[in-house]
Motif scaffolding. Structure first.
Motif, short mmCIF file in Angstrom:
data_model
loop_
_atom_site.label_atom_id
_atom_site.label_comp_id
_atom_site.label_asym_id
_atom_site.label_seq_id
_atom_site.Cartn_x
_atom_site.Cartn_y
_atom_site.Cartn_z
N MET A 146 0.83 -1.21 0.00
CA MET A 146 0.00 0.00 0.00
C MET A 146 0.86 1.26 0.00
SD MET A 146 -3.10 -1.11 2.58
CE MET A 146 -3.93 0.50 2.47
N LEU A 147 1.90 1.26 0.78
CA LEU A 147 2.76 2.46 0.85
C LEU A 147 3.56 2.65 -0.43
CD1 LEU A 147 3.93 2.33 4.57
CD2 LEU A 147 2.30 3.92 3.53
N ASN A 148 4.07 1.55 -1.00
CA ASN A 148 4.84 1.67 -2.23
C ASN A 148 3.98 2.11 -3.41
OD1 ASN A 148 7.28 1.04 -1.10
ND2 ASN A 148 7.28 -1.11 -1.74
N ALA A 149 2.67 1.92 -3.28
CA ALA A 149 1.76 2.37 -4.34
C ALA A 149 1.43 3.85 -4.23
CB ALA A 149 0.47 1.54 -4.28
N THR A 150 1.96 4.50 -3.18
CA THR A 150 1.69 5.92 -2.94
C THR A 150 2.83 6.78 -3.50
OG1 THR A 150 0.55 5.33 -0.89
CG2 THR A 150 1.18 7.64 -1.16
N GLU A 151 2.49 7.81 -4.23
CA GLU A 151 3.51 8.69 -4.82
C GLU A 151 4.41 9.27 -3.75
OE1 GLU A 151 3.75 12.36 -8.07
OE2 GLU A 151 1.92 12.07 -6.87
N TYR A 152 5.71 9.30 -4.01
CA TYR A 152 6.77 9.85 -3.16
C TYR A 152 7.18 8.91 -2.02
CZ TYR A 152 5.41 14.26 -5.41
OH TYR A 152 5.09 15.24 -6.33
N LEU A 153 6.47 7.80 -1.81
CA LEU A 153 6.82 6.91 -0.70
C LEU A 153 7.48 5.63 -1.23
CD1 LEU A 153 3.69 7.12 1.66
CD2 LEU A 153 5.78 8.52 1.68
N ARG A 154 8.54 5.22 -0.53
CA ARG A 154 9.22 3.96 -0.86
C ARG A 154 9.66 3.30 0.45
NH1 ARG A 154 14.58 2.97 -1.47
NH2 ARG A 154 15.08 5.19 -1.67
N VAL A 155 9.12 2.13 0.73
CA VAL A 155 9.42 1.44 1.98
C VAL A 155 10.81 0.80 1.89
CG1 VAL A 155 8.73 -0.41 3.56
CG2 VAL A 155 6.98 0.97 2.40
N GLU A 156 11.64 1.09 2.88
CA GLU A 156 12.93 0.41 2.96
C GLU A 156 12.76 -0.94 3.66
OE1 GLU A 156 17.57 1.31 4.09
OE2 GLU A 156 16.01 2.58 4.96
N TYR A 157 12.01 -0.95 4.75
CA TYR A 157 11.63 -2.21 5.38
C TYR A 157 10.42 -1.99 6.27
CZ TYR A 157 13.82 -0.55 9.71
OH TYR A 157 14.13 0.20 10.82
N TYR A 158 9.69 -3.05 6.49
CA TYR A 158 8.64 -3.07 7.51
C TYR A 158 8.69 -4.45 8.14
CZ TYR A 158 4.20 -2.68 9.97
OH TYR A 158 3.26 -2.63 10.96
N ASP A 159 8.88 -4.50 9.45
CA ASP A 159 8.94 -5.78 10.13
C ASP A 159 8.05 -5.73 11.37
OD1 ASP A 159 9.61 -8.39 10.55
OD2 ASP A 159 11.72 -8.04 10.99
N ILE A 160 7.50 -6.88 11.70
CA ILE A 160 6.71 -7.02 12.92
C ILE A 160 7.50 -7.93 13.85
CG2 ILE A 160 4.52 -7.74 13.94
CD1 ILE A 160 3.20 -7.12 11.24
N CYS A 212 10.44 9.23 2.13
CA CYS A 212 9.42 10.15 1.65
C CYS A 212 10.17 11.18 0.82
CB CYS A 212 8.70 10.81 2.82
SG CYS A 212 7.35 11.88 2.34
N GLY A 213 10.08 11.04 -0.51
CA GLY A 213 11.00 11.80 -1.35
C GLY A 213 12.40 11.31 -1.07
N ASP A 214 13.28 12.23 -0.68
CA ASP A 214 14.66 11.86 -0.36
C ASP A 214 14.90 11.70 1.14
OD1 ASP A 214 15.27 12.05 -3.05
OD2 ASP A 214 15.96 14.13 -2.91
N ILE A 215 13.87 11.89 1.95
CA ILE A 215 14.05 11.94 3.40
C ILE A 215 13.62 10.62 4.03
CG2 ILE A 215 13.53 13.21 5.51
CD1 ILE A 215 15.12 14.74 3.30
N ARG A 216 14.48 10.09 4.86
CA ARG A 216 14.26 8.78 5.49
C ARG A 216 13.51 8.98 6.82
NH1 ARG A 216 17.21 4.82 8.56
NH2 ARG A 216 17.20 2.78 7.55
N LEU A 217 12.31 8.41 6.91
CA LEU A 217 11.46 8.56 8.09
C LEU A 217 11.24 7.21 8.75
CD1 LEU A 217 8.71 10.94 6.64
CD2 LEU A 217 10.81 11.59 7.86
N ILE A 218 11.19 7.20 10.08
CA ILE A 218 10.91 5.96 10.81
C ILE A 218 9.65 6.14 11.64
CG2 ILE A 218 13.33 5.28 10.91
CD1 ILE A 218 13.34 6.07 13.87
N ASP A 219 9.00 5.02 11.93
CA ASP A 219 7.79 5.04 12.75
C ASP A 219 7.58 3.63 13.27
OD1 ASP A 219 5.48 5.88 14.03
OD2 ASP A 219 4.62 6.82 12.24
N ASN A 220 6.66 3.47 14.20
CA ASN A 220 6.32 2.12 14.68
C ASN A 220 4.93 2.15 15.28
OD1 ASN A 220 6.62 2.45 17.80
ND2 ASN A 220 8.56 3.26 17.01
#
Length: 279
Positions: free
Chosen positions: A228-242, A268-276
């Motif tokens: 879902m996130l990779n299908a969004t413009e400007y977003l590219r997931v580096e990883y998602y783990d549970i 997000c664009g060129d900026i690396r963001l983290i969340d959980n």
């Protein structure tokens, strides 16, 4: 508020303030302060007699020199915010003061340092351990306050304390978010307007994924979030783990962990963001 740059002055000031058995709380930061940091300060004030904040951009935790050079620095604004917040001591040392000679220590962090951010940012967590252990040595705080946005970092610091034997209690604090759900971060300042507009989608999709827990496996949940996130413009997931919230080991069934946590890194664009998010 005292603004201190030298370690010797810091130790003396803490010694004086600590008299009478007062509890000292430390909030380690790299400056460029925002409401997320202030929430840590307020939590520290509620739990300690003396609150000390460090604003040192630590070079040893940056594996990318460009990232270190471009990291936002707002020392005047930081000092004013902390003064207004009622902080007792601001520790703002120079690099030479903290590292008069290279710190060659290597910390055996085990699994908590080997997953997710670990292989993607070589040396990062070792650098975090270098600076945090130094700050703990300089201040000898009773409690240290860290935001849960850096969830893996908290696990790393707990492991570091097992190694160093330093007697500091870690106090995790909830993520502070913008009104649209984006986790507050100094890096948000670097987002172009069009990137900033789309960035809240990260949290939105993770919130939606909570409803899949009874339907999808952890692996299927991972895959759907990434898709879902990779299908969004400007977003590219580096990883998602549970992962399990303590060991940070990936889980294959929800029953494996009493504290499953989804940890994500997204460009997000060129900026690396983290969340959980906690499932």
């Amino acid at each position: 508020m005292q603004r201190i740059e030298r370690i010797s002055d810091l130790r003396e000031a803490v010694k004086i303030l600590r008299e009478g058995g007062k509890q000292v709380g430390l909030v380690p930061t790299m400056g460029a302060l925002h409401e997320g940091h202030l929430s840590l300060v307020n939590t520290a004030k509620s739990n300690c007699d003396i609150v000390l904040v460090s604003t040192f951009v630590n070079p040893t935790q940056f594996n990318d020199p460009h990232d270190y050079e471009t990291y936002p620095r707002t020392p005047k604004e930081d000092a004013e915010l902390l003064r207004s917040a009622g902080v007792d001591i601001l520790f703002a040392p120079s690099e030479e003061e903290v590292y008069p000679e290279p710190d060659t220590r290597q910390f055996d962090l085990g699994n908590v340092g080997a997953v997710m951010e670990g292989p993607r940012r070589p040396g990062h967590f070792n650098g975090v351990c270098q600076i945090v252990s130094k700050l703990f040595d300089f201040v000898e705080p009773d409690l240290a306050f860290f935001g849960e946005k850096d969830f893996q970092q908290i696990a790393v610091i707990r492991r570091m304390l097992e190694i160093t034997g330093q007697n500091v209690k870690i106090f995790p604090c909830p993520i502070v978010r913008e009104a649209d759900g984006l986790a507050k971060s100094s890096r948000n300042l670097l987002l172009k307007p069009e990137w900033r507009a789309i960035a809240p989608t990260i949290h939105k999709v993770m919130i939606e994924s909570l409803t899949w827990k009874g339907i999808l496996s952890p692996q299927a949940t991972r895959n759907k979030v990434i898709e879902m996130l990779n299908a969004t413009e400007y977003l590219r997931v580096e990883y998602y783990d549970i992962v399990d919230g303590r060991t940070l080991k990936s889980i294959s069934t929800w029953a494996e962990s009493k504290e499953p946590v989804g940890c994500i890194t997204v460009y997000c664009g060129d900026i690396r963001l983290i969340d959980n998010i906690h499932y």
